[in-house]
Scaffold this active site. Structure first.
Site, PDB file in Angstrom:
ATOM      1  CE  LYS A   8       0.900   1.276   4.421  1.00 31.43           C
ATOM      2  NZ  LYS A   8       1.668   2.518   4.727  1.00 31.43           N
ATOM      3  N   PRO A  94       9.798  -4.419  -0.645  1.00 27.65           N
ATOM      4  CG  PRO A  94      10.457  -2.274  -1.270  1.00 27.65           C
ATOM      5  CD  PRO A  94       9.591  -3.414  -1.701  1.00 27.65           C
ATOM      6  CB  ALA A  97       9.753   0.322   1.779  1.00 24.20           C
ATOM      7  CG  LEU A  99       6.272   0.449   0.165  1.00 22.53           C
ATOM      8  CD1 LEU A  99       7.112  -0.282  -0.885  1.00 22.53           C
ATOM      9  CD2 LEU A  99       5.390   1.506  -0.499  1.00 22.53           C
ATOM     10  N   GLY A 101       4.468  -4.084   3.852  1.00 16.54           N
ATOM     11  CA  GLY A 101       4.670  -5.446   3.381  1.00 16.54           C
ATOM     12  C   GLY A 101       4.463  -6.507   4.443  1.00 16.54           C
ATOM     13  N   GLY A 102       5.024  -6.300   5.622  1.00 19.09           N
ATOM     14  CA  GLY A 102       4.865  -7.276   6.697  1.00 19.09           C
ATOM     15  C   GLY A 102       3.429  -7.373   7.171  1.00 19.09           C
ATOM     16  CB  SER A 103       0.870  -4.773   7.846  1.00 21.64           C
ATOM     17  OG  SER A 103       1.562  -4.116   8.890  1.00 21.64           O
ATOM     18  CB  SER A 104       0.458  -6.860   2.958  1.00 23.44           C
ATOM     19  OG  SER A 104      -0.299  -7.449   1.926  1.00 23.44           O
ATOM     20  CG  ASP A 136      -0.124  -1.156   8.697  1.00 25.90           C
ATOM     21  OD1 ASP A 136       0.132  -2.096   9.470  1.00 25.90           O
ATOM     22  OD2 ASP A 136       0.690  -0.742   7.857  1.00 25.90           O
TER      23      ASP A 136
END
Length: 274
Positions: A8, A94, A97, A99, A101-104, A136
């Protein structure tokens, strides 16, 4: 079964006040983008609770600290019949960042386990589980644009589509500490609500939509500020750092040529938004 957790971006980010518990209230818009990891789960025979294999972008830390393992264990507390699992994850988003990524990965793990093992968990329940893993995380359950407030954990759906715009995402080889990002931020309520700005023409965002983290991050890492300036030089309609950094994105009306050459040495991707 395989799923593809996506990243995101933050459209605007205002730090509105410091809370008594030491956290900060904020306002931002989360918007999903087509930059994806891959996550596969299979039942595991043997005595191990789980096996986790990660390819792609290197991740430091112990497996039990990974959010996909925390998501699995969280569900197993309430669904003890969940079997041991063999997890394969390819990291393309990455880390560090801004973005998500870990939460997603964590949110998609919850959805994947729910579907694969027929747990019949409702969307609202999945969001409650996800919220326990990170502020998030719950956004990625429904994965639709939202106005986020609180500590980034209170969501209001919004009507917003950037379909057809090109997103150029640049992540330099820089780690930004969230603590450092807050260092020079002075919480204050914005003069113009982000809810109003987001519905104005994108051409007006440059002069009205801000990320409050940029002040402190750009002060310490001028090379990140230079990326934003370069995106505007390339005729981005709007450019901003995402979250607390270190990635920067630009929105363009047309596909951009020679992006990799311009930002040589950085993680750089161009995607058309859906």
């Amino acid at each position: 079964m395989i799923t593809y957790p996506n990243a995101k971006i933050n459209l605007g980010l205002n730090i509105t006040e410091k809370r008594p518990d030491g956290y900060h209230n904020l306002e931002t818009v989360f918007y999903p983008i087509p930059l994806q990891d891959a996550l596969e789960v299979k039942p595991l025979d043997g005595e191990n609770e789980y096996l986790l294999k990660i390819a792609g972008t290197q991740i430091t830390g112990e497996p039990e600290d990974n959010l996909v393992i925390k998501a699995y264990r969280l569900l197993k507390q309430d669904y003890p019949h969940l079997p041991s699992i063999d997890i394969h994850m390819f990291k393309h988003i990455p880390t560090g960042a801004g973005l998500g990524g870990g939460s997603s990965d964590a949110a998609f793990m919850l959805k994947l386990l729910n579907e694969k093992f027929s747990l019949h968990i409702s969307v609202s329940q999945l969001e409650e589980y996800a919220a326990r893993l990170g502020a998030d995380c719950a956004f990625f359950i429904q994965n639709k644009p939202v106005f986020a407030s609180g500590i980034g954990n209170i969501f209001e759906p919004i009507e917003l589509s950037l379909k057809g715009y090109y997103l150029v995402l640049v992540k330099p080889d820089i780690f930004v500490s969230t603590k450092e990002a807050y260092a020079l931020v002075k919480p204050q309520k914005p003069q113009l609500s982000l809810k109003d700005i987001i519905h104005k023409p994108i051409e007006e965002w440059k002069n009205t939509m801000v990320n409050d983290f940029e002040k402190s991050v750009f002060h310490k890492f001028p090379e990140i500020a230079a990326i934003k300036d370069k995106l505007y030089d390339m005729e981005a309609i709007y450019a901003s750092m995402s979250g607390s950094g270190a990635s920067v994105f630009g929105l363009f009306k047309e596909q951009v040529k020679y992006v990799d050459e311009v930002f040589y040495g950085c993680f750089c991707r161009q995607r058309i938004l859906e």
